[in-house]
Structure formats: structure tokens, C-alpha cells
Motif scaffolding. Sequence first.
Motif, mmCIF file in Angstrom:
data_model
loop_
_atom_site.group_PDB
_atom_site.id
_atom_site.type_symbol
_atom_site.label_atom_id
_atom_site.label_comp_id
_atom_site.label_asym_id
_atom_site.label_seq_id
_atom_site.Cartn_x
_atom_site.Cartn_y
_atom_site.Cartn_z
ATOM 1 N N LEU A 14 -2.281 9.883 24.708
ATOM 2 C CA LEU A 14 -2.853 10.492 26.032
ATOM 3 C C LEU A 14 -3.278 9.437 26.988
ATOM 4 O O LEU A 14 -2.917 9.691 28.305
ATOM 5 N N ALA A 15 -3.588 8.441 26.419
ATOM 6 C CA ALA A 15 -3.751 7.195 27.658
ATOM 7 C C ALA A 15 -2.523 6.857 28.235
ATOM 8 O O ALA A 15 -2.615 6.651 29.489
ATOM 9 N N ARG A 16 -1.584 6.663 27.347
ATOM 10 C CA ARG A 16 -0.342 6.205 27.973
ATOM 11 C C ARG A 16 0.284 7.230 28.704
ATOM 12 O O ARG A 16 0.798 6.824 30.002
ATOM 13 N N THR A 17 0.237 8.385 28.510
ATOM 14 C CA THR A 17 0.772 9.630 29.234
ATOM 15 C C THR A 17 -0.035 9.442 30.612
ATOM 16 O O THR A 17 0.720 9.690 31.734
ATOM 17 N N LEU A 18 -1.359 9.565 30.609
ATOM 18 C CA LEU A 18 -2.297 9.496 31.940
ATOM 19 C C LEU A 18 -1.610 8.423 32.814
ATOM 20 O O LEU A 18 -1.772 8.386 34.105
ATOM 21 N N VAL A 19 -1.560 7.111 32.173
ATOM 22 C CA VAL A 19 -0.947 6.054 33.030
ATOM 23 C C VAL A 19 0.113 6.036 33.630
ATOM 24 O O VAL A 19 0.595 5.915 34.710
ATOM 25 N N ASP A 28 4.120 0.383 30.871
ATOM 26 C CA ASP A 28 4.978 -0.178 29.711
ATOM 27 C C ASP A 28 4.007 -1.339 29.234
ATOM 28 O O ASP A 28 4.769 -2.036 28.327
ATOM 29 N N LEU A 29 2.786 -1.777 29.800
ATOM 30 C CA LEU A 29 2.167 -2.573 29.177
ATOM 31 C C LEU A 29 1.447 -2.390 27.640
ATOM 32 O O LEU A 29 1.188 -1.165 27.641
ATOM 33 N N PRO A 30 1.338 -3.347 27.015
ATOM 34 C CA PRO A 30 0.708 -3.105 25.648
ATOM 35 C C PRO A 30 -0.595 -2.228 25.719
ATOM 36 O O PRO A 30 -1.502 -2.739 26.720
ATOM 37 N N LEU A 31 -0.955 -1.409 24.835
ATOM 38 C CA LEU A 31 -1.985 -0.570 24.705
ATOM 39 C C LEU A 31 -3.010 -0.829 23.420
ATOM 40 O O LEU A 31 -2.138 -0.878 22.516
ATOM 41 N N THR A 32 -4.030 -1.300 23.483
ATOM 42 C CA THR A 32 -4.748 -1.476 22.529
ATOM 43 C C THR A 32 -6.028 -1.057 22.287
ATOM 44 O O THR A 32 -6.954 -1.214 23.477
ATOM 45 N N TRP A 33 -6.368 -0.031 21.364
ATOM 46 C CA TRP A 33 -7.702 0.375 21.398
ATOM 47 C C TRP A 33 -8.848 -0.705 21.299
ATOM 48 O O TRP A 33 -8.924 -1.829 20.527
ATOM 49 N N ALA A 34 -10.112 -0.430 22.283
ATOM 50 C CA ALA A 34 -10.877 -1.677 22.308
ATOM 51 C C ALA A 34 -12.516 -0.940 21.954
ATOM 52 O O ALA A 34 -13.383 -1.932 22.157
ATOM 53 N N GLY A 35 -12.544 0.221 21.748
ATOM 54 C CA GLY A 35 -13.726 0.621 21.230
ATOM 55 C C GLY A 35 -14.043 2.021 21.855
ATOM 56 O O GLY A 35 -13.691 2.367 22.949
ATOM 57 N N VAL A 89 -7.243 10.289 38.532
ATOM 58 C CA VAL A 89 -8.016 11.613 38.925
ATOM 59 C C VAL A 89 -7.748 12.708 37.832
ATOM 60 O O VAL A 89 -6.757 12.510 37.092
ATOM 61 N N PRO A 90 -8.301 13.750 38.068
ATOM 62 C CA PRO A 90 -8.451 14.792 36.886
ATOM 63 C C PRO A 90 -7.118 15.639 37.249
ATOM 64 O O PRO A 90 -6.426 15.611 38.153
ATOM 65 N N SER A 91 -6.709 16.127 36.093
ATOM 66 C CA SER A 91 -5.082 16.680 35.912
ATOM 67 C C SER A 91 -5.345 17.729 34.806
ATOM 68 O O SER A 91 -6.249 17.859 34.228
ATOM 69 N N THR A 92 -3.946 18.254 34.700
ATOM 70 C CA THR A 92 -4.031 19.441 33.573
ATOM 71 C C THR A 92 -3.993 18.795 32.236
ATOM 72 O O THR A 92 -4.350 19.705 31.214
ATOM 73 N N ARG A 93 -3.557 17.609 32.327
ATOM 74 C CA ARG A 93 -4.009 16.598 30.841
ATOM 75 C C ARG A 93 -5.149 16.416 30.520
ATOM 76 O O ARG A 93 -5.485 16.221 29.286
ATOM 77 N N TYR A 94 -6.192 15.969 31.568
ATOM 78 C CA TYR A 94 -7.356 15.491 31.184
ATOM 79 C C TYR A 94 -8.149 15.726 32.313
ATOM 80 O O TYR A 94 -7.845 15.491 33.595
ATOM 81 N N PRO A 95 -9.539 16.170 32.205
ATOM 82 C CA PRO A 95 -10.105 17.004 33.310
ATOM 83 C C PRO A 95 -11.234 16.129 34.250
ATOM 84 O O PRO A 95 -11.694 16.664 35.161
ATOM 85 N N TRP A 96 -11.185 14.745 33.870
ATOM 86 C CA TRP A 96 -12.178 13.943 34.422
ATOM 87 C C TRP A 96 -11.490 12.760 35.106
ATOM 88 O O TRP A 96 -10.328 12.215 34.862
ATOM 89 N N ALA A 97 -12.113 12.261 36.240
ATOM 90 C CA ALA A 97 -12.018 10.763 36.803
ATOM 91 C C ALA A 97 -11.818 9.856 35.616
ATOM 92 O O ALA A 97 -12.600 10.008 34.615
ATOM 93 N N TRP A 98 -10.990 8.869 35.815
ATOM 94 C CA TRP A 98 -10.992 7.644 34.882
ATOM 95 C C TRP A 98 -10.668 6.438 35.576
ATOM 96 O O TRP A 98 -10.147 6.597 36.922
#
Length: 294
Positions: A14-19, A28-35, A89-98
Motif C-alpha cells: 500500500l505504501a509503495r502504491t500510494l507513492v 522506485d526508491l528502497p522502502l523499509t519499515w521503520a516502526g 492526499v486522501p484517495s480511494t486507496r487510503y482515506p487520509w492525508a500523509w
Amino acid sequence: MVHPVPEIDVDEHLARTLVRDQHPDLADLPLTWAGTGWDNVLWRLGDDLALRFPVRAASAPLVEHEQRWLPVLAPLLPVATPVPVRTGVPSTRYPWAWSVVPWFDAAPAWRTPVRERAAWVPELADVLVALHRPAPPDAPHNPFRGVPLAPDATVLRERLDRLALPDADRVLALRAELAAAPAWDGPALWLHGDPHPANLLVHDGRLRAVIDFGDVTSGDPASDLATAWLTFDADGRADLRDRLDRARGWDDAVWRRARAWALHLGVVLQMHPVDHPHLAAVGRHAVSEALDGD
């Protein structure tokens, strides 16, 4: 004492899709969970960026507060802050700002021995002096910071009972005594809202950044000054108080209310010892310092 359950699991997909949807040049940058904290999940993006996603509806406005006010406050402060470099911004994939924020090469202060933190007391004092200035009327409202501690300690008593703390009666008695100090009668000042050791980042013995401005608000600075007990030992606390008193002229009533807040927050931070043992340790330290040191 269960950690608040995330209402949305922001996993790697989901994080990569939103980006990719909203900031494709970063996709295409590496993505690593940080907490994952009480309110947000953090994914590191490449070497220099991070993604900050609310995981509960109640925390979504906090990210919006950061997006609105950090660009205003950051230029005032002498250390780095996570001013969003991009927004989602909110979208159909995720409802809140980030937010897309800087990644700081630093460690949270809770990982450093308490006695070593005195080295950067002057830097934290400078941050608080710079921040604690009158806020505009439209500053974010936060009913849990910058306000008087309620005389009714029923909720605190319930928390103490759940934690089975041996000093519960002392905590309640001292909190009541300290919270009876004269109320704040100055202008509503800008407040970080949560300057505890998990939100203070240190590198090479220096204060590198102050993060997590989700609780940013205005009001009585006493709730911010509780960091004197949450973060330091007696020597560090005395130095911080001396520097702030010389710079801002705080009276004894401010510090009495701050100590009451340290007791209050020290108990709150212990409520999720399994999910956040480092915060529970900060809470235990704060209660011990507030009970036995001025």
C-alpha cells in the motif's frame, strides 16, 4: 493495556502504491519499515526520506496539523524538524492525508544513558525558548496538552490501579499538591505537545532534531516543561531549569505544574509496556524523578 489497534494496515504494497500514484518519481526508491507508533506508521524511503501514514482516524488530523504548521515553526527553531517535503492526499486507496518527510541520521534520546543527556541541555533549552512564543488564535486545539490538569484524578487512579504501581498513593497526593499551583495567566504559547525522549533525536552527543509535532498546540508551557523529568536526571534538570528561567523568567508555579504533568505523563507512558517498552521505561523514570526530585 492493549495497544490501539490500527484501523488500516499500511503495508509495503500500500505504501509503495500510494507513492507511485501521487509521487511517481519517488516510487522506485528502497522502502523499509521503520516502526509503528500509537498513531502512525513510518516507512523509510531511500536514504534521505520517510513516509508517515496515520493508522487511525483519530490521528489523521495530527498529520494535517504538522503539514499546516511545521513550515511556520521550523524556521524559528535551532534544530532540524520533519517539515514535510511532499504531501499525500486522501484517495480511494487510503482515506487520509500523509506526508513525505526527511529521514534524520540520529537515534532517539531514550537509547542514550540518562547521565549523557546533560550534554545537550543547552540545545533543548534553545529549542524551547524559541518555540514558546505567543501562538495565533487558529493554532491547533489539543484538549490533552497545554491545559490545566483536572482536579478529578479518577482516570489517573484507574490507570495506577491497572499498572499496580507501588507508589500510587504518593503519585496521587503529589499530583494534587502540585496541580494546585496558580494557573497559567499568560498568552497561549506554541507548544510541541510531546517533547519526550522518543521525539528528541541525538547524534554524536548533540541534539540533532525534534520530531513528531502531531500534538502541536498552544497554551500553558508546563506540559512541555515536563520533559525536565521525563528526559533528565537531577543535574540535567537543574541546568535546563536555570537556562529557561534566565531566558523566559518562569516562576515556581510553572515548574510545579510541569512536575505535576511529569507525574501524569509518566503514568500514561507506562500504559502499553509490551508494545512500547521504551516508552514505559521513560514513564517509570519520570515518575521516579518527579516523586523524589524537585
